[in-house]
Every structure is written in C-alpha cells, then in structure tokens.
Design an enzyme around this catalytic site. Structure first.
Site, PDB file in Angstrom:
ATOM      1  N   GLY A 257      -3.867   7.808   1.665  1.00 58.89           N
ATOM      2  CA  GLY A 257      -3.507   6.546   2.334  1.00 58.89           C
ATOM      3  C   GLY A 257      -4.696   6.027   3.130  1.00 58.89           C
ATOM      4  O   GLY A 257      -5.034   4.840   3.094  1.00 58.89           O
TER       5      GLY A 257
ATOM      6  N   GLY B 175      -4.649  12.444   2.861  1.00 57.24           N
ATOM      7  CA  GLY B 175      -5.792  11.568   3.150  1.00 57.24           C
ATOM      8  C   GLY B 175      -5.951  10.408   2.188  1.00 57.24           C
ATOM      9  O   GLY B 175      -6.846   9.583   2.351  1.00 57.24           O
TER      10      GLY B 175
ATOM     11  N   TYR C  69      -0.434   1.882  10.455  1.00 55.56           N
ATOM     12  CA  TYR C  69      -1.424   0.818  10.639  1.00 55.56           C
ATOM     13  C   TYR C  69      -1.914   0.720  12.083  1.00 55.56           C
ATOM     14  O   TYR C  69      -3.088   0.439  12.330  1.00 55.56           O
ATOM     15  CB  TYR C  69      -0.856  -0.524  10.167  1.00 55.56           C
ATOM     16  CG  TYR C  69      -0.660  -0.574   8.670  1.00 55.56           C
ATOM     17  CD1 TYR C  69      -1.747  -0.451   7.817  1.00 55.56           C
ATOM     18  CD2 TYR C  69       0.604  -0.724   8.104  1.00 55.56           C
ATOM     19  CE1 TYR C  69      -1.584  -0.472   6.439  1.00 55.56           C
ATOM     20  CE2 TYR C  69       0.776  -0.755   6.730  1.00 55.56           C
ATOM     21  CZ  TYR C  69      -0.321  -0.622   5.905  1.00 55.56           C
ATOM     22  OH  TYR C  69      -0.166  -0.634   4.547  1.00 55.56           O
TER      23      TYR C  69
ATOM     24  N   GLY D 243       0.011  12.649   2.981  1.00 53.82           N
ATOM     25  CA  GLY D 243      -0.487  13.594   3.978  1.00 53.82           C
ATOM     26  C   GLY D 243      -1.785  14.273   3.572  1.00 53.82           C
ATOM     27  O   GLY D 243      -2.261  15.172   4.265  1.00 53.82           O
TER      28      GLY D 243
ATOM     29  N   LEU E 206       0.890  -1.174   0.000  1.00 54.32           N
ATOM     30  CA  LEU E 206       0.000   0.000   0.000  1.00 54.32           C
ATOM     31  C   LEU E 206       0.918   1.211   0.000  1.00 54.32           C
ATOM     32  O   LEU E 206       1.825   1.304   0.843  1.00 54.32           O
ATOM     33  CB  LEU E 206      -0.899  -0.008   1.244  1.00 54.32           C
ATOM     34  CG  LEU E 206      -2.017   1.044   1.305  1.00 54.32           C
ATOM     35  CD1 LEU E 206      -3.192   0.532   2.155  1.00 54.32           C
ATOM     36  CD2 LEU E 206      -1.549   2.376   1.868  1.00 54.32           C
TER      37      LEU E 206
HETATM   38  C1  LIG Z   1       2.128   5.340   4.860  1.00 56.69           C
HETATM   39  C2  LIG Z   1       1.332   6.019   3.744  1.00 56.69           C
HETATM   40  C3  LIG Z   1       0.613   4.970   2.917  1.00 56.69           C
HETATM   41  C4  LIG Z   1       0.310   6.959   4.382  1.00 56.69           C
HETATM   42  O1  LIG Z   1      -0.439   7.582   3.347  1.00 56.69           O
HETATM   43  P1  LIG Z   1      -0.822   9.136   3.430  1.00 56.69           P
HETATM   44  O2  LIG Z   1      -1.687   9.459   2.260  1.00 56.69           O
HETATM   45  O3  LIG Z   1       0.404   9.924   3.598  1.00 56.69           O
HETATM   46  O4  LIG Z   1      -1.665   9.148   4.773  1.00 56.69           O
HETATM   47  P2  LIG Z   1      -2.982  10.002   5.070  1.00 56.69           P
HETATM   48  O5  LIG Z   1      -2.762  11.414   4.651  1.00 56.69           O
HETATM   49  O6  LIG Z   1      -4.177   9.312   4.494  1.00 56.69           O
HETATM   50  O7  LIG Z   1      -3.051   9.909   6.625  1.00 56.69           O
HETATM   51  C5  LIG Z   1      -3.996   9.100   7.290  1.00 56.69           C
HETATM   52  C6  LIG Z   1      -3.762   9.182   8.765  1.00 56.69           C
HETATM   53  O8  LIG Z   1      -2.570   8.463   9.081  1.00 56.69           O
HETATM   54  C7  LIG Z   1      -1.632   9.318   9.681  1.00 56.69           C
HETATM   55  N1  LIG Z   1      -0.332   8.927   9.189  1.00 56.69           N
HETATM   56  C8  LIG Z   1       0.137   9.032   7.936  1.00 56.69           C
HETATM   57  N2  LIG Z   1       1.373   8.510   7.858  1.00 56.69           N
HETATM   58  C9  LIG Z   1       1.659   8.068   9.110  1.00 56.69           C
HETATM   59  C10 LIG Z   1       2.780   7.433   9.694  1.00 56.69           C
HETATM   60  N3  LIG Z   1       3.851   7.113   8.991  1.00 56.69           N
HETATM   61  N4  LIG Z   1       2.748   7.155  11.030  1.00 56.69           N
HETATM   62  C11 LIG Z   1       1.647   7.445  11.754  1.00 56.69           C
HETATM   63  N5  LIG Z   1       0.558   8.030  11.260  1.00 56.69           N
HETATM   64  C12 LIG Z   1       0.578   8.338   9.959  1.00 56.69           C
HETATM   65  C13 LIG Z   1      -2.024  10.724   9.294  1.00 56.69           C
HETATM   66  O9  LIG Z   1      -1.617  11.680  10.243  1.00 56.69           O
HETATM   67  C14 LIG Z   1      -3.519  10.603   9.239  1.00 56.69           C
HETATM   68  O10 LIG Z   1      -4.079  10.695  10.548  1.00 56.69           O
HETATM   69  P3  LIG Z   1      -5.251  11.740  10.864  1.00 56.69           P
HETATM   70  O11 LIG Z   1      -6.399  11.292   9.978  1.00 56.69           O
HETATM   71  O12 LIG Z   1      -5.509  11.540  12.305  1.00 56.69           O
HETATM   72  O13 LIG Z   1      -4.698  13.051  10.483  1.00 56.69           O
HETATM   73  C15 LIG Z   1       2.242   6.887   2.818  1.00 56.69           C
HETATM   74  O14 LIG Z   1       2.903   7.839   3.581  1.00 56.69           O
HETATM   75  C16 LIG Z   1       3.265   6.070   2.020  1.00 56.69           C
HETATM   76  O15 LIG Z   1       2.967   5.611   0.935  1.00 56.69           O
HETATM   77  N6  LIG Z   1       4.474   5.914   2.564  1.00 56.69           N
HETATM   78  C17 LIG Z   1       5.521   5.203   1.866  1.00 56.69           C
HETATM   79  C18 LIG Z   1       5.167   3.750   1.656  1.00 56.69           C
HETATM   80  C19 LIG Z   1       4.753   3.031   2.930  1.00 56.69           C
HETATM   81  O16 LIG Z   1       5.320   3.215   3.995  1.00 56.69           O
HETATM   82  N7  LIG Z   1       3.727   2.184   2.817  1.00 56.69           N
HETATM   83  C20 LIG Z   1       3.175   1.447   3.962  1.00 56.69           C
HETATM   84  C21 LIG Z   1       2.764   0.085   3.563  1.00 56.69           C
HETATM   85  S1  LIG Z   1       4.064  -1.114   3.539  1.00 56.69           S
END
Ligand SMILES: CC(C)(COP(=O)(O)OP(=O)(O)OC[C@H]1O[C@@H](n2cnc3c(N)ncnc32)[C@H](O)[C@@H]1OP(=O)(O)O)[C@@H](O)C(=O)NCCC(=O)NCCS
Length: 167
Positions: A104, A102, A140, A100, A92
């Site tokens: 994810g 929304g 997660y 950041g 994912l």
């Molecule tokens: C991890 C990832 C999927 C999050 O996606 P995103 O679009 O940045 O996240 P969102 O903006 O939807 O945030 C959703 C919520 O999670 C939180 N959040 C996002 N990244 C976070 C992290 N690394 N640690 C803790 N919380 C996190 C946000 O603050 C938000 O919380 P809120 O609704 O209370 O404000 C993205 O940063 C990513 O692709 N990272 C690199 C790949 C990765 O690590 N994938 C994970 C699967 S193996």
C-alpha cells in the site's frame, strides 16, 4: 517481494483479487480496464516481478479540482479564490494476502511520483483522495493528507508537501 507497476491491460490476472471491500474488487474486475481505455481514470496494477501476472494491488487516478471554499483556513493563504487543480486517487487497494507488507505504501508513493511528474507539465496544486471508510482515512492521514472542510472522507495533500516526501 519485488513488484512491477504497470498500466492495466488484458494480460494481467485480476479475477481473484480480494482486498476485503467489494466495491474496490468489483471496480478492478469490471470497470478499471474500460475506464482506462475511455480516459475516464487510469489504472496501474502491481504484479510480481517474476512468475504469474497476478494483481496484488492497484490504484486509479484521474484529474480533480478543489473548490477554494473547502480548503481549511490555514492553507488558504496566498491561493487564488477559484477552484484549484488536483490529481485524484479514486481507488487504491491491496489484496488481503499482501496487506501489511508495505505494498500500500509503495502504491501511494507511485501515485506521488506520478503527480510530481505531471506537475512539471501542468498545474497541480494537490493530490486528493476519496477514503472509502475510517480505516482507509487513517492510512492516508499517516502520510500527511488533510481532510477538506465539506467532507471528512475527502482528503488532500499539497504537491509542496509531497515533494518533501519523495525527494
Ligand atoms: C489501506 C491499504 C491500501 C493499506 O495497504 P497495506 O499494504 O496493507 O499497507 P502497508 O503495509 O503498505 O502499510 C503502510 C503503512 O500504513 C500503515 N497502515 C496500513 N493500513 C492502515 C490503516 N488502515 N490505518 C492506519 N495505518 C495503516 C501501516 O502500519 C504502515 O505504517 P508503517 O510504515 O509505519 O508500518 C490496504 O489495507 C487495503 O487495500 N485495504 C482495503 C481497501 C482500502 O481501504 N483502500 C483505501 C483506499 S479507498
């Protein structure tokens, strides 16, 4: 921004996808479509509702099983002592330009709906996920995933809990 979530196919542009983790970028570009075709893992991509079909995020799912022994003690009560069926979120990721915002969250909720729909047709005890690093794990944990006892980066969330999130 409004997104469409659709199965990966040749019409989407994934060439510049960059989530900051090479392994996840590479998977999308090189393997996601062929694994999807082979039935190894299904990949769904997020593309903008309007304009070019540039992939902003994706997830890949397949089936999994959880060994009874690796379930934390306080979740074992009443469960059969054999491996339990699960849906795995193997990948994912969100492009850096959209992190950041929304997306994810939306991708994860999509996975939850998919698991709930499947669970009306076939037994699924939980959704599992392989967190790629500590930051991913934090993401997660926020949604109620629980680490399995043999590997702190493999997490699960019971369908029962998911139903309280998506309904
Ligand atoms: C991890 C990832 C999927 C999050 O996606 P995103 O679009 O940045 O996240 P969102 O903006 O939807 O945030 C959703 C919520 O999670 C939180 N959040 C996002 N990244 C976070 C992290 N690394 N640690 C803790 N919380 C996190 C946000 O603050 C938000 O919380 P809120 O609704 O209370 O404000 C993205 O940063 C990513 O692709 N990272 C690199 C790949 C990765 O690590 N994938 C994970 C699967 S193996």
């Amino acid at each position: 921004m409004k997104w469409i979530f659709c199965p990966i196919d040749g019409s989407v542009n994934k060439e510049n996808f960059d989530c900051g983790i090479h392994e996840l970028d590479d998977y999308l570009k090189k393997y996601a479509k062929q694994n999807d075709k082979k039935g190894v893992a299904k990949t769904f991509v997020a593309i903008p509702e309007e304009g070019e079909k540039i992939v902003a995020g994706y997830y890949s799912v397949s089936m999994d099983k959880i060994e009874f022994e690796v379930i934390p003690e306080n979740y074992k009560k009443g469960l059969p002592r054999y491996p339990l069926p699960a849906m795995l979120i193997g990948k994912l990721a969100v492009d850096k330009s959209m992190q950041g915002t929304g997306l994810g969250n939306k991708l994860l909720i999509e996975c939850f709906y998919r698991a709930v729909n499947l669970s009306s047709e076939i037994g699924i005890f939980a959704v599992t996920v392989a967190a790629i690093n500590e930051k991913a794990k934090e993401f997660y944990l926020k949604y109620g995933f629980i680490p399995l006892v043999d590997n702190e980066f493999t997490l699960f969330i019971p369908i029962k809990t998911i139903l309280t999130v998506v309904r």
